[in-house]
Motif scaffolding. Structure first.
Motif, PDB file in Angstrom:
ATOM      1  N   HIS A  33      91.170  32.333  63.614  1.00 53.52           N
ATOM      2  CA  HIS A  33      92.286  32.170  64.543  1.00 53.52           C
ATOM      3  C   HIS A  33      93.025  30.878  64.193  1.00 53.52           C
ATOM      4  O   HIS A  33      92.498  29.784  64.429  1.00 53.52           O
ATOM      5  N   PRO A  34      94.229  30.975  63.635  1.00 46.92           N
ATOM      6  CA  PRO A  34      94.969  29.774  63.243  1.00 46.92           C
ATOM      7  C   PRO A  34      95.525  29.037  64.453  1.00 46.92           C
ATOM      8  O   PRO A  34      96.064  29.655  65.374  1.00 46.92           O
ATOM      9  N   VAL A  35      95.384  27.727  64.443  1.00 49.28           N
ATOM     10  CA  VAL A  35      95.895  26.889  65.528  1.00 49.28           C
ATOM     11  C   VAL A  35      96.671  25.733  64.901  1.00 49.28           C
ATOM     12  O   VAL A  35      96.085  24.864  64.248  1.00 49.28           O
ATOM     13  N   ASP A  82      97.262  13.897  68.050  1.00 45.83           N
ATOM     14  CA  ASP A  82      97.971  14.088  69.317  1.00 45.83           C
ATOM     15  C   ASP A  82      96.962  14.507  70.382  1.00 45.83           C
ATOM     16  O   ASP A  82      96.663  15.690  70.551  1.00 45.83           O
ATOM     17  N   HIS A  83      96.451  13.529  71.112  1.00 49.84           N
ATOM     18  CA  HIS A  83      95.397  13.823  72.078  1.00 49.84           C
ATOM     19  C   HIS A  83      95.850  14.781  73.167  1.00 49.84           C
ATOM     20  O   HIS A  83      95.101  15.673  73.580  1.00 49.84           O
ATOM     21  N   ASP A  84      97.067  14.617  73.653  1.00 45.71           N
ATOM     22  CA  ASP A  84      97.552  15.477  74.729  1.00 45.71           C
ATOM     23  C   ASP A  84      97.639  16.932  74.288  1.00 45.71           C
ATOM     24  O   ASP A  84      97.314  17.850  75.055  1.00 45.71           O
ATOM     25  N   ALA A  85      98.076  17.158  73.043  1.00 41.39           N
ATOM     26  CA  ALA A  85      98.156  18.526  72.520  1.00 41.39           C
ATOM     27  C   ALA A  85      96.769  19.136  72.375  1.00 41.39           C
ATOM     28  O   ALA A  85      96.570  20.328  72.663  1.00 41.39           O
ATOM     29  N   PHE A  98      87.437  11.379  67.330  1.00 44.22           N
ATOM     30  CA  PHE A  98      87.137  11.029  68.724  1.00 44.22           C
ATOM     31  C   PHE A  98      87.874  11.939  69.701  1.00 44.22           C
ATOM     32  O   PHE A  98      87.298  12.442  70.672  1.00 44.22           O
ATOM     33  N   TYR A  99      89.166  12.157  69.452  1.00 39.63           N
ATOM     34  CA  TYR A  99      89.958  12.984  70.358  1.00 39.63           C
ATOM     35  C   TYR A  99      89.361  14.392  70.495  1.00 39.63           C
ATOM     36  O   TYR A  99      89.270  14.924  71.611  1.00 39.63           O
TER      37      TYR A  99
END
Length: 239
Positions: free
Chosen positions: A54-56, A62-65, A115-116
């Motif tokens: 499954h491509p993402v 970008d932590h919020d994304a 870390f994110y």
């Protein structure tokens, strides 16, 4: 762990060993969410590996994304079993010639990105009754410093310290943490750095097989660090 039917996340899945990791997991029956910044490259990987990939499209700096995607994809009824923090970035230069942008990019991708992803996935893994596994792909540069690699070394030594602390933190939650320290691998990572690949480098599928072997260890058996190198690292023409 029996990899069959497990759910895995692989960062840096659009090239290099990320493709081989994804392929090896899918061959064992896993479903793989492959993360990378390039939608086109991910779609090509999906065409090659099939519907269990499954491509993402994701920038792991970008932590919020990351948080938004994880909240939309997983829940208390659907948690990942495997996280492969594989995405990496390197720029090599003398310390007084390394740009601030290059330094920041390495720290953000190699250390903060790890870390994110991990801080979002660990709570989901803690909810599972079965043993889960986080594998951080570091590099031999996380153990040995070399000239022109100060930024890369710093970011990778950081992942090494992060992994050591994390392993001790989550072991009693049924989460394994393993740090991989591979030497030279014949991937396009070197193509961007004016370093030619050659036949004496390790092959991506060989490293992927080690990954599978580590994942398939018994639940109460942990390999927390593994270093791998070519036996003979010299290019054939230099021997």
């Amino acid at each position: 762990m029996d990899i069959n039917t497990k759910t895995a996340i692989v960062t840096g899945a659009s090239s290099g060993i990320g493709i081989d990791f994804s392929q090896a997991l899918i061959k064992k029956g896993a479903t793989v969410f492959g993360l990378a910044r390039s939608t086109d490259k991910l779609q090509k990987v999906q065409q090659e590996l099939g519907e269990n990939f499954h491509p993402v499209t994701m920038d792991i700096t970008d932590h919020d994304a990351i948080e938004e995607w994880i909240n939309a994809t997983f829940s208390t009824d659907h948690q990942p079993d495997i996280l492969i923090n594989n995405a990496g970035f390197g720029r090599f230069a003398d310390v007084d010639e390394l740009s601030l942008d290059e330094w920041e990019a390495m720290v953000q991708t190699n250390l903060s990105g790890t870390f994110y992803m991990t801080r979002q996935i660990v709570p989901l893994m803690k909810e599972k009754e079965s043993v889960c596994h986080i594998i951080n792909i570091v590099s031999i540069a996380g153990k040995v410093g070399n000239p022109k690699m100060t930024g890369y070394n710093a970011s990778k030594f950081g992942v090494r310290g992060f992994s050591e602390g994390l392993f001790k933190e989550v072991r009693y939650d049924g989460i394994k943490v393993t740090c991989f320290y591979p030497g030279s691998i014949a991937t396009n990572f070197f193509g961007d750095k004016d370093i030619d690949t050659h036949d004496n480098m390790m092959q991506p599928d060989e490293v992927a097989q080690v990954l599978v072997n580590v994942l398939e260890t018994p639940d109460n058996f942990l390999i927390n660090d593994i270093t791998m190198r070519p036996l003979n690292p010299k290019a054939p023409e230099d021997q």
